[in-house]
Design a protein around this motif. Sequence first.
Motif, PDB file in Angstrom:
ATOM      1  N   ALA A   1      55.930  32.897  74.915  1.00 24.18           N
ATOM      2  CA  ALA A   1      55.754  33.258  73.498  1.00 24.18           C
ATOM      3  C   ALA A   1      54.236  33.688  73.453  1.00 24.18           C
ATOM      4  N   PRO A   2      53.901  34.990  73.036  1.00 18.44           N
ATOM      5  CA  PRO A   2      52.452  35.449  73.084  1.00 18.44           C
ATOM      6  C   PRO A   2      51.597  34.391  72.235  1.00 18.44           C
ATOM      7  N   SER A   3      52.266  34.012  71.136  1.00 16.25           N
ATOM      8  CA  SER A   3      51.444  33.054  70.061  1.00 16.25           C
ATOM      9  C   SER A   3      51.313  31.856  70.520  1.00 16.25           C
ATOM     10  N   CYS A   4      51.771  31.354  71.667  1.00 20.29           N
ATOM     11  CA  CYS A   4      51.993  30.023  72.013  1.00 20.29           C
ATOM     12  C   CYS A   4      50.610  29.588  72.596  1.00 20.29           C
ATOM     13  N   PRO A   5      50.310  28.514  71.916  1.00 21.14           N
ATOM     14  CA  PRO A   5      48.825  28.093  72.374  1.00 21.14           C
ATOM     15  C   PRO A   5      48.624  27.048  73.730  1.00 21.14           C
ATOM     16  N   VAL A   6      49.866  26.974  74.447  1.00 20.37           N
ATOM     17  CA  VAL A   6      49.668  25.964  75.248  1.00 20.37           C
ATOM     18  C   VAL A   6      49.311  26.451  76.821  1.00 20.37           C
ATOM     19  N   LYS A   7      48.201  26.053  77.301  1.00 17.80           N
ATOM     20  CA  LYS A   7      47.668  26.250  78.447  1.00 17.80           C
ATOM     21  C   LYS A   7      47.886  25.179  79.486  1.00 17.80           C
ATOM     22  N   LYS A   8      47.827  25.791  80.721  1.00 15.15           N
ATOM     23  CA  LYS A   8      48.149  24.651  81.835  1.00 15.15           C
ATOM     24  C   LYS A   8      47.147  24.951  82.938  1.00 15.15           C
ATOM     25  N   LYS A   9      46.470  23.839  83.432  1.00 21.73           N
ATOM     26  CA  LYS A   9      45.722  23.894  84.577  1.00 21.73           C
ATOM     27  C   LYS A   9      46.344  23.068  85.743  1.00 21.73           C
ATOM     28  N   VAL A  10      46.275  23.689  86.917  1.00 16.73           N
ATOM     29  CA  VAL A  10      46.779  23.110  87.850  1.00 16.73           C
ATOM     30  C   VAL A  10      45.979  23.150  89.153  1.00 16.73           C
ATOM     31  N   GLN A  11      45.800  21.996  89.884  1.00 18.36           N
ATOM     32  CA  GLN A  11      44.799  21.700  90.802  1.00 18.36           C
ATOM     33  C   GLN A  11      45.474  20.661  91.672  1.00 18.36           C
ATOM     34  N   ARG A  12      45.163  20.766  93.098  1.00 24.32           N
ATOM     35  CA  ARG A  12      45.531  19.692  94.248  1.00 24.32           C
ATOM     36  C   ARG A  12      44.560  18.709  93.955  1.00 24.32           C
TER      37      ARG A  12
ATOM     38  N   ILE B   1      54.060  17.590  95.996  1.00 21.33           N
ATOM     39  CA  ILE B   1      54.783  18.834  96.527  1.00 21.33           C
ATOM     40  C   ILE B   1      54.438  18.915  98.167  1.00 21.33           C
ATOM     41  N   ASP B   2      55.205  19.968  98.642  1.00 23.50           N
ATOM     42  CA  ASP B   2      54.974  20.227 100.133  1.00 23.50           C
ATOM     43  C   ASP B   2      53.236  20.621 100.320  1.00 23.50           C
ATOM     44  N   PRO B   3      52.644  19.797 101.237  1.00 20.68           N
ATOM     45  CA  PRO B   3      51.357  20.210 101.442  1.00 20.68           C
ATOM     46  C   PRO B   3      51.016  21.657 101.914  1.00 20.68           C
ATOM     47  N   SER B   4      52.046  22.080 102.417  1.00 19.99           N
ATOM     48  CA  SER B   4      52.036  23.516 103.166  1.00 19.99           C
ATOM     49  C   SER B   4      52.141  24.632 101.986  1.00 19.99           C
TER      50      SER B   4
ATOM     51  N   SER C   1      38.943   3.325  89.665  1.00 19.41           N
ATOM     52  CA  SER C   1      38.890   4.474  90.458  1.00 19.41           C
ATOM     53  C   SER C   1      37.809   5.275  89.931  1.00 19.41           C
ATOM     54  N   PRO C   2      36.445   5.011  90.272  1.00 22.77           N
ATOM     55  CA  PRO C   2      35.204   5.640  89.759  1.00 22.77           C
ATOM     56  C   PRO C   2      35.198   7.231  90.144  1.00 22.77           C
ATOM     57  N   ASP C   3      35.861   7.819  91.245  1.00 21.29           N
ATOM     58  CA  ASP C   3      36.021   8.958  91.557  1.00 21.29           C
ATOM     59  C   ASP C   3      37.476   9.615  91.665  1.00 21.29           C
ATOM     60  N   GLY C   4      37.510  10.954  91.795  1.00 23.82           N
ATOM     61  CA  GLY C   4      38.670  11.145  92.039  1.00 23.82           C
ATOM     62  C   GLY C   4      39.789  11.443  90.893  1.00 23.82           C
ATOM     63  N   GLU C   5      40.970  10.816  91.263  1.00 27.34           N
ATOM     64  CA  GLU C   5      42.024  10.956  90.272  1.00 27.34           C
ATOM     65  C   GLU C   5      41.769  10.029  89.278  1.00 27.34           C
ATOM     66  N   GLY C   6      41.207   8.813  89.631  1.00 24.59           N
ATOM     67  CA  GLY C   6      40.727   7.779  88.686  1.00 24.59           C
ATOM     68  C   GLY C   6      39.849   8.266  87.448  1.00 24.59           C
ATOM     69  N   GLN C   7      38.811   9.171  88.118  1.00 24.30           N
ATOM     70  CA  GLN C   7      37.879   9.657  87.264  1.00 24.30           C
ATOM     71  C   GLN C   7      38.453  10.493  86.350  1.00 24.30           C
TER      72      GLN C   7
ATOM     73  N   SER D   1      46.299  16.116  99.356  1.00 25.23           N
ATOM     74  CA  SER D   1      46.527  17.496  99.174  1.00 25.23           C
ATOM     75  C   SER D   1      48.425  17.695  98.758  1.00 25.23           C
ATOM     76  N   SER D   2      48.867  16.793  99.088  1.00 26.78           N
ATOM     77  CA  SER D   2      50.304  16.966  98.596  1.00 26.78           C
ATOM     78  C   SER D   2      50.774  16.614  97.240  1.00 26.78           C
ATOM     79  N   VAL D   3      49.600  16.196  96.538  1.00 28.80           N
ATOM     80  CA  VAL D   3      49.790  16.016  95.062  1.00 28.80           C
ATOM     81  C   VAL D   3      49.051  17.050  94.090  1.00 28.80           C
ATOM     82  N   VAL D   4      49.731  17.678  93.449  1.00 35.03           N
ATOM     83  CA  VAL D   4      49.156  18.486  92.444  1.00 35.03           C
ATOM     84  C   VAL D   4      49.171  17.922  90.975  1.00 35.03           C
ATOM     85  N   GLU D   5      48.020  18.315  90.241  1.00 34.68           N
ATOM     86  CA  GLU D   5      47.798  17.635  89.064  1.00 34.68           C
ATOM     87  C   GLU D   5      47.765  18.713  87.981  1.00 34.68           C
TER      88      GLU D   5
END
Length: 331
Positions: free
Chosen positions: A201-212, A163-166, A89-95, A217-221
């Motif tokens: 927790a304010p000191s929690c270092p965890v971050k999350k990025k969410v993108q379709r 998820i639901d695409p809508s 998968s040279p592009d998209g999710e595979g990439q 479009s029914s899959v979010v990463e």
Amino acid sequence: MCCFWTMGTAPVCLDLMVGRPMDHEPSPVRCTGVRTEADVASSACDRAPPMTNDEAKILEAKLAQVSEENRKLTEMIAYLYGNQVSRQSPDGEGQQRARTAASPTPPAGKKRSQESMDASHSCDVEISNRNVGTGEAEHVDVDSPLSNGTCRRIKVKKVCTRIDPSDTSLVVKDGYQWRKYGQKVTRDNPSPRAYFRCAFAPSCPVKKKVQRSAEDSSVVEATYEGEHNHPHPTRAGELPSYAARSGGSVPCSISTNSSGPTITLDLTKNGGGVQVLDAGEAQPDMKKVCRAVASPEFQRALVEQMARELTGDQKFTDALAAAILRKLPDY
DNA sequence: CGGATTTGACCTGCGC
DNA sequence: GCGCAGGTCAAATCCG
């Protein structure tokens, strides 16, 4: 390897890494069973006769040896599979997977090259695919190394959820509280990427990025960076969402000491705050889990199931065959 | 009214 | 040095 269920919207995970050592992280919460001989006999294996300490030590040594081999194989398979997926998968999710897994492909842009560098040098990469209830989930854990070659335990974990695409909210419910602090449209994906910080927790270092997903479009990463330094807000007393958080540690171990064999079931790595020293006093369900996980039958069945799933995955077998062929010298 | 979300501006680092 | 792209900040806005 792990089991991963989604019950409703909250993921409930019983992460059972059969054959992986437990030397990676201390667990603040443990269900430690120190029991009588009768208890030991019934806990370690319901059908096995009581064993002596020597026999237990021999078995433990064998288990450790098999575990180590299993761990190496797991890492090798994950590495090869990650490479193969990135090639196919040279592009998209595979990439994107390749960026966080093992692809040395130089992507455009600073951040991406940084990610791919981290990934290509990673010393512990785990990839798993599963079909879960309403959707698919995947995670890629990367322990990025330090310059001296040791692992810096910054986990990058990717979870794909159907998820639901809508549904445009870009919310991936994982039991944690998140505060959105930004949104950005990225170049390679028309749908915006949302940035979240752990709000529990304010000191929690965890971050999350969410993108379709760009393709579906029914899959979010959801990409998680870092590890929570606080208890899971909704997990006390529940089975842990281990795979979603740590992505591959073993919540259960068996050890032998002077007082007899002990089953340690690390139920919530971060949370709960309950330490049960006597499994005989633990909740009946917990006791059952301890017994079931510790039994050789269970572990054997689990390994067999994993082997069945892997060999049944045509993509995986093709990738493995191709990887082996590449390693063979050309004649 | 307080906390969460939105969104444009700003920062940072890499490639050219 | 400049442009680009991803990531973050913070004021404005929304909502219960």
